[in-house]
Design a protein around this motif. Structure first.
Motif, PDB file in Angstrom:
ATOM      1  N   LEU A 167       0.935  -1.069   0.142  1.00  0.00           N
ATOM      2  CA  LEU A 167      -0.065  -0.168   0.022  1.00  0.00           C
ATOM      3  C   LEU A 167       0.821   1.317   0.049  1.00  0.00           C
ATOM      4  CD1 LEU A 167      -2.678  -1.154   2.461  1.00  0.00           C
ATOM      5  CD2 LEU A 167      -2.912  -0.911  -0.028  1.00  0.00           C
ATOM      6  N   ARG A 168       2.023   1.269   0.865  1.00  0.00           N
ATOM      7  CA  ARG A 168       2.858   2.252   0.883  1.00  0.00           C
ATOM      8  C   ARG A 168       3.603   2.724  -0.623  1.00  0.00           C
ATOM      9  NH1 ARG A 168       8.265   3.224   1.636  1.00  0.00           N
ATOM     10  NH2 ARG A 168       8.854   5.195   2.912  1.00  0.00           N
ATOM     11  N   ALA A 169       4.031   1.514  -1.032  1.00  0.00           N
ATOM     12  CA  ALA A 169       4.619   1.500  -2.462  1.00  0.00           C
ATOM     13  C   ALA A 169       3.579   2.005  -3.596  1.00  0.00           C
ATOM     14  CB  ALA A 169       5.046   0.380  -2.836  1.00  0.00           C
ATOM     15  N   LEU A 170       2.249   1.619  -3.326  1.00  0.00           N
ATOM     16  CA  LEU A 170       1.328   2.152  -4.334  1.00  0.00           C
ATOM     17  C   LEU A 170       0.929   3.822  -4.116  1.00  0.00           C
ATOM     18  CD1 LEU A 170      -0.935   1.322  -6.319  1.00  0.00           C
ATOM     19  CD2 LEU A 170      -2.437   1.098  -4.424  1.00  0.00           C
ATOM     20  N   TRP A 171       0.854   4.245  -3.111  1.00  0.00           N
ATOM     21  CA  TRP A 171       1.113   5.652  -2.566  1.00  0.00           C
ATOM     22  C   TRP A 171       1.986   6.378  -3.162  1.00  0.00           C
ATOM     23  CZ3 TRP A 171      -2.523   8.865  -0.951  1.00  0.00           C
ATOM     24  CH2 TRP A 171      -2.179  10.086  -0.554  1.00  0.00           C
ATOM     25  N   PHE A 172       3.329   5.972  -3.007  1.00  0.00           N
ATOM     26  CA  PHE A 172       4.410   6.562  -3.608  1.00  0.00           C
ATOM     27  C   PHE A 172       4.947   6.461  -5.147  1.00  0.00           C
ATOM     28  CE2 PHE A 172       5.593   6.577   1.091  1.00  0.00           C
ATOM     29  CZ  PHE A 172       5.544   8.215   1.235  1.00  0.00           C
ATOM     30  N   SER A 173       3.995   5.581  -5.573  1.00  0.00           N
ATOM     31  CA  SER A 173       4.238   5.515  -7.051  1.00  0.00           C
ATOM     32  C   SER A 173       3.694   6.497  -7.686  1.00  0.00           C
ATOM     33  CB  SER A 173       3.436   4.055  -7.515  1.00  0.00           C
ATOM     34  OG  SER A 173       2.050   4.222  -7.476  1.00  0.00           O
ATOM     35  N   ARG A 174       2.945   7.256  -7.138  1.00  0.00           N
ATOM     36  CA  ARG A 174       2.448   8.733  -7.983  1.00  0.00           C
ATOM     37  C   ARG A 174       3.719   9.596  -8.279  1.00  0.00           C
ATOM     38  NH1 ARG A 174      -0.378  11.964  -4.091  1.00  0.00           N
ATOM     39  NH2 ARG A 174       1.028  11.020  -2.837  1.00  0.00           N
ATOM     40  N   ARG A 175       4.826   9.429  -7.414  1.00  0.00           N
ATOM     41  CA  ARG A 175       5.898  10.213  -7.679  1.00  0.00           C
ATOM     42  C   ARG A 175       7.192   9.708  -8.379  1.00  0.00           C
ATOM     43  NH1 ARG A 175       6.580  11.873  -1.331  1.00  0.00           N
ATOM     44  NH2 ARG A 175       4.455  12.915  -1.069  1.00  0.00           N
ATOM     45  N   SER A 176       7.187   8.373  -8.229  1.00  0.00           N
ATOM     46  CA  SER A 176       8.257   7.548  -8.825  1.00  0.00           C
ATOM     47  C   SER A 176       7.896   6.323  -9.476  1.00  0.00           C
ATOM     48  CB  SER A 176       9.402   7.640  -7.707  1.00  0.00           C
ATOM     49  OG  SER A 176      10.601   6.839  -8.253  1.00  0.00           O
ATOM     50  N   ARG A 177       8.456   6.143 -10.586  1.00  0.00           N
ATOM     51  CA  ARG A 177       8.106   4.703 -11.059  1.00  0.00           C
ATOM     52  C   ARG A 177       8.735   3.541 -10.453  1.00  0.00           C
ATOM     53  NH1 ARG A 177       9.332   3.981 -17.393  1.00  0.00           N
ATOM     54  NH2 ARG A 177      11.303   3.591 -16.377  1.00  0.00           N
ATOM     55  N   HIS A 178      10.057   3.940  -9.762  1.00  0.00           N
ATOM     56  CA  HIS A 178      10.496   2.921  -9.031  1.00  0.00           C
ATOM     57  C   HIS A 178       9.690   2.174  -8.004  1.00  0.00           C
ATOM     58  CE1 HIS A 178      14.198   0.580  -7.975  1.00  0.00           C
ATOM     59  NE2 HIS A 178      13.816   0.983  -6.476  1.00  0.00           N
ATOM     60  N   HIS A 179       9.008   2.982  -7.650  1.00  0.00           N
ATOM     61  CA  HIS A 179       7.906   2.438  -6.629  1.00  0.00           C
ATOM     62  C   HIS A 179       7.137   1.355  -7.131  1.00  0.00           C
ATOM     63  CE1 HIS A 179       9.328   4.746  -2.902  1.00  0.00           C
ATOM     64  NE2 HIS A 179       9.518   5.680  -3.533  1.00  0.00           N
ATOM     65  N   LEU A 180       6.938   1.465  -8.426  1.00  0.00           N
ATOM     66  CA  LEU A 180       5.984   0.507  -8.798  1.00  0.00           C
ATOM     67  C   LEU A 180       6.564  -0.861  -8.769  1.00  0.00           C
ATOM     68  CD1 LEU A 180       4.417   2.282 -12.049  1.00  0.00           C
ATOM     69  CD2 LEU A 180       3.184   1.507 -10.183  1.00  0.00           C
ATOM     70  N   HIS A 181       8.064  -0.784  -8.812  1.00  0.00           N
ATOM     71  CA  HIS A 181       8.949  -2.154  -8.547  1.00  0.00           C
ATOM     72  C   HIS A 181       8.781  -2.397  -7.129  1.00  0.00           C
ATOM     73  CE1 HIS A 181      12.084  -5.020  -8.614  1.00  0.00           C
ATOM     74  NE2 HIS A 181      12.676  -4.331  -7.506  1.00  0.00           N
TER      75      HIS A 181
END
Length: 190
Positions: free
Chosen positions: A71-85
């Motif tokens: 859930l945290r990675a999903l939230w921060f994926s708005r800013r950085s594509r690396h968070h999708l990983h």
């Protein structure tokens, strides 16, 4: 022996990522924290069951912990594509925790490795995750290959210029490559 080596490699990688949190700021610090959690979590899951059998509740803790990380990675994926990983990695950890849990799709946790699950979608999901990590490892490995003397400095492969060893971008990339290979190896055991 390979389980202990995988555990040690993941723990060392997690420790390095934890050290990176001290030298990075902002987005880099968030990324380093997520990678440290992944490294330590993978190390804990890689402990050979023949030596230390985790309690039944440990798999639920892993699933909840990495579910929150997803859930945290999903939230921060708005800013950085690396968070999708990080989202894919955390979701894969939840999947492995649920699969390795007693009564999970692998029927018996670590001792069930190599037993093909007949539940619908499990082999397909494992195959998709293996394909993702194959591409990720190959791309990460290719990014570590020096291009040329002039290109290495531009790509962050130049000298440390007074920075600490914890702030070296090529070491962070090597850690990501290591965790990608470890995740691939762990998925192969499902």
């Amino acid at each position: 022996m390979s389980g202990w080596l995988l555990m040690a490699l993941c723990a060392i990688t997690g420790a390095y990522c934890l050290l990176r949190t001290r030298s990075d700021a902002g987005e880099g610090r968030r990324t380093a924290r997520a990678e440290a959690l992944m490294g330590f979590g993978m190390a804990a899951m890689a402990v050979p069951a023949a030596v230390v059998t985790p309690p039944a509740w440990a798999w639920a803790v892993y699933a909840v912990l990495f579910g929150a990380a997803s859930l945290r990675a999903l939230w921060f994926s708005r800013r950085s594509r690396h968070h999708l990983h990080h989202l894919v990695g955390s979701a894969a950890m939840v999947y492995m925790a649920l699969t390795m849990a007693p009564g999970g799709a692998a029927h018996g946790g670590h001792t069930g490795h190599g037993v093909a699950a007949t539940a619908g979608g499990v082999p397909l999901l494992t195959g998709l995750l293996l394909a993702y990590y194959t591409v990720y490892v190959l791309r990460s490995g290719a990014r570590l290959i020096p291009v040329a003397a002039g290109g290495a400095a531009a790509a962050g492969g130049g000298g440390s210029a007074g920075g600490s060893w914890a702030a070296r971008p090529e070491l962070a990339l090597a850690c990501r490559l290591t965790m990608g290979m470890a995740m691939f190896a762990m998925l192969l055991t499902l």
